[in-house]
Enzyme design. Sequence first.
Site, PDB file in Angstrom:
ATOM      1  N   ASP A   1       2.450  13.842  15.780  1.00 38.51           N
ATOM      2  CA  ASP A   1       2.610  13.894  14.327  1.00 38.51           C
ATOM      3  C   ASP A   1       1.248  13.995  13.642  1.00 38.51           C
ATOM      4  O   ASP A   1       0.950  13.265  12.704  1.00 38.51           O
ATOM      5  CB  ASP A   1       3.371  12.670  13.825  1.00 38.51           C
ATOM      6  CG  ASP A   1       3.994  12.891  12.437  1.00 38.51           C
ATOM      7  OD1 ASP A   1       4.125  14.063  12.030  1.00 38.51           O
ATOM      8  OD2 ASP A   1       4.335  11.897  11.782  1.00 38.51           O
TER       9      ASP A   1
ATOM     10  N   GLY B   1      11.256   5.129   4.208  1.00 40.23           N
ATOM     11  CA  GLY B   1      12.630   4.711   4.436  1.00 40.23           C
ATOM     12  C   GLY B   1      12.754   3.593   5.456  1.00 40.23           C
ATOM     13  O   GLY B   1      13.699   2.807   5.413  1.00 40.23           O
TER      14      GLY B   1
ATOM     15  N   LEU C   1       0.824  -1.204   0.000  1.00 36.85           N
ATOM     16  CA  LEU C   1       0.000   0.000   0.000  1.00 36.85           C
ATOM     17  C   LEU C   1       0.857   1.252   0.000  1.00 36.85           C
ATOM     18  O   LEU C   1       0.439   2.295  -0.490  1.00 36.85           O
ATOM     19  CB  LEU C   1      -0.926   0.015   1.223  1.00 36.85           C
ATOM     20  CG  LEU C   1      -1.985  -1.081   1.281  1.00 36.85           C
ATOM     21  CD1 LEU C   1      -2.795  -0.957   2.560  1.00 36.85           C
ATOM     22  CD2 LEU C   1      -2.893  -0.994   0.072  1.00 36.85           C
TER      23      LEU C   1
ATOM     24  N   LYS D   1       2.135  -3.524   8.895  1.00 38.38           N
ATOM     25  CA  LYS D   1       3.289  -2.642   8.740  1.00 38.38           C
ATOM     26  C   LYS D   1       4.567  -3.452   8.976  1.00 38.38           C
ATOM     27  O   LYS D   1       4.798  -3.964  10.074  1.00 38.38           O
ATOM     28  CB  LYS D   1       3.223  -1.462   9.699  1.00 38.38           C
ATOM     29  CG  LYS D   1       4.423  -0.524   9.574  1.00 38.38           C
ATOM     30  CD  LYS D   1       4.340   0.674  10.501  1.00 38.38           C
ATOM     31  CE  LYS D   1       3.384   1.706   9.981  1.00 38.38           C
ATOM     32  NZ  LYS D   1       3.468   2.976  10.761  1.00 38.38           N
TER      33      LYS D   1
END
Length: 540
Positions: free
Chosen positions: A181, A65, A61, A84
């Site tokens: 974030d 990095g 998907l 993930k």
Amino acid sequence: MQPPGPPAPVPGNPYATPTQVVPPRSAAAASAAATAATASAAQAPGAGRLIAGRYRLIAKLGHGGMGTVWRAKDETVDREVAVKEPRVPESLPERERANAFERMRREARAAARLDHPAVVDVHDVAVVEGQPWIVMELVHGRSLGDALQEGTLSAREAARIGLEVLGALEAAHAAGILHRDVKPDNVLLGRYDRVVLTDFGIAQIEGETSLTDTGGFVGSPEYIAPERVLGQRPGPASDLWSLGVVLYAATEGVSPFRRSNTPATLQSVLNAAPAPPAAQGPLAEVITGLLHKDPAHRPNAAQVRARLQAAANPPAARPTEVVQVTGRGGAGDRGLRLGRKAWTGLGAVVVAAAVAAYLVIANPFAGPLPDGWTAKQEKDLAASLAVPDGYQRTVPDRETDQGHWVRYTDWSGSIWIGLALDKKAEDTGSTITGSAAAEMYDDDTRFKDSGNYDLDMPKNPRTSPKETTYRGEKAAETTVVYDTDDNDAPRPRELRILYYKAAGGDMYKLTVSYPGKGDFTDRGREVARTAIANLDIDGT
């Protein structure tokens, strides 16, 4: 039916990879997407691999990095999930590699601790060869960042999304977690209007040690609060700052602090004053308040929620009343019969009457503007001001004056209309008085004690303060009568001033000045009555 295929892998921040599948727009698109998914699954290295004995990788998907997000199938319960995969360069020092893996574990712990519909669910953490793979729900949709590539959002839609993100942040803060974030790429827009805050990869959990690498900087610079840039300890207000930047970007299309490089961006976060947002009313108030450089002066979550709810659910315009006209009511009265031409003419009259009725209902405090008047929308003041045609406009010089005001002056200089705004979000010295009436009495005392030399006003002018209403809300008004401070030929002047404190704490002051005697006096009083009656503050 096979699920739609994935978008192309997205490079970028490894902790901002969206877990998303963009729904196709048609059956043909669905078929093409399924074909693409099959081809992608066959071509992507690692596709088909079984993780922890149950998660079959289907297609990528997105990637960055240090991480890749896969669409996968949980073969144990037969459902699709997002997985993930940690991807840490071998060249990194061992300490930084360990930190990267620990961040992923903390991301899983942070999200798993939260029970909120706007937080992505974490199902599992599978450890493969000592590395954590996070298994999450697959959110069908796209990120807010992707949506903003196509254009900006309306104030209502931005406020709706903001409310959901705020709910996720409130849940996180209550659990002792700072997200750190918040940005459009980490806000997913799912099906059925669902909004999900994802990526707690750099979240700070209360009681756990910091993982910031030496010389490293975590987070997206244009969304980071000033106190974090300065190295100060962040708190919930830091996440709320980021929400404010997201709301600004959602309505403007770009972050107000984005620059060509990271140092310039961080410098703008610390020092730049963003242009006022295009949004008006409660949403503008929220954005302006959240972008206050000092976290102590930002609104808290409850205040933000109240204003976002007002922006997401503005009061509906009251419907106009339909009046049915009948005959005299006798037993044989069949009413009035009109031909086609008569009905056409009557229709035009009814439409005109309906428009006039709507204007009266929408703003019952003022009728249509008199001939020769125009409503001037003042974006910086979030208000519309009625002024006679031909009046000359003056605004602050932004290089020397940070105030919010506008003045319209008759060519003769005899009459002027001024509107000033003291923003609660900028009131660092707590100078805004608690109510419009208190502000008025403070001004009256100030006039009497020292005069107002900006207006050539000597001491001890005559004032007549009174409490009144604006749009049904508490307001205050005074008339100040004085002679100008001119020893050779003092001239009588009058000021009529309306004070109104908006729900968000902003203080408005509308002033009309005109000669106290002579040909211009009646005209000045007429201008004052009309300007006050037609003042339109956005969101009120």
